[in-house]
Design an enzyme around this catalytic site. Structure first.
Site, PDB file in Angstrom:
ATOM      1  N   LYS A 107      -1.509 -28.840  70.706  1.00  0.00           N
ATOM      2  CA  LYS A 107      -0.726 -28.103  71.895  1.00  0.00           C
ATOM      3  C   LYS A 107      -1.346 -26.789  72.316  1.00  0.00           C
ATOM      4  O   LYS A 107      -0.796 -26.056  73.318  1.00  0.00           O
ATOM      5  CB  LYS A 107       0.387 -27.773  71.520  1.00  0.00           C
ATOM      6  CG  LYS A 107       1.171 -29.034  71.028  1.00  0.00           C
ATOM      7  CD  LYS A 107       2.935 -29.166  70.932  1.00  0.00           C
ATOM      8  CE  LYS A 107       3.527 -30.276  70.614  1.00  0.00           C
ATOM      9  NZ  LYS A 107       4.844 -30.519  70.601  1.00  0.00           N
ATOM     10  N   CYS A 108      -2.633 -26.512  72.074  1.00  0.00           N
ATOM     11  CA  CYS A 108      -3.410 -25.437  72.561  1.00  0.00           C
ATOM     12  C   CYS A 108      -4.190 -25.869  73.754  1.00  0.00           C
ATOM     13  O   CYS A 108      -4.905 -26.837  73.726  1.00  0.00           O
ATOM     14  CB  CYS A 108      -4.320 -24.716  71.513  1.00  0.00           C
ATOM     15  SG  CYS A 108      -3.479 -23.532  70.412  1.00  0.00           S
TER      16      CYS A 108
END
Length: 109
Positions: A107-108
């Site tokens: 999710k980065c």
């Protein structure tokens, strides 16, 4: 590509190790230097925490997961976004996993 003690270590375009088994503390120090981070005992605690998390769950923790897991194991004073942001100003989950030699959290950005 990173040169660590004369050994070429492959990285992706963002500087994450391609082969986590090539990680050691010298690799973390080299990456920290590139990230302009001076490693302290607090950094090492988070780096090893993230590595243990990865071993247990086979994934790099996103920030919410990291904060929650650290709060449960290390207490609220260390398991909070402010504390982690102070240590890893470019993003705690992103920089801690990079220094730990692990894949970039999904999710980065």
């Amino acid at each position: 590509m990173l040169n660590i003690n004369g050994i070429e270590v492959e990285t992706d375009k963002d500087g994450y190790l391609l082969h986590s088994q090539q990680w050691n503390e010298d690799a973390a120090r080299a990456i920290a230097q590139l990230e302009s981070i001076e490693l302290t005992d607090a950094h090492w605690e988070v780096i090893y925490f993230v590595r243990d998390f990865y071993q247990e769950y086979n994934t790099s923790p996103a920030i919410r997961m990291l904060v929650k897991a650290m709060a449960e194991k290390l207490g609220a004073d260390k398991g909070n976004s402010r504390y982690l942001q102070h240590l890893f100003p470019e993003g705690p989950a992103k920089q801690a996993t990079k220094l730990a030699g692990l894949p970039k959290p999904a999710k980065c950005l």
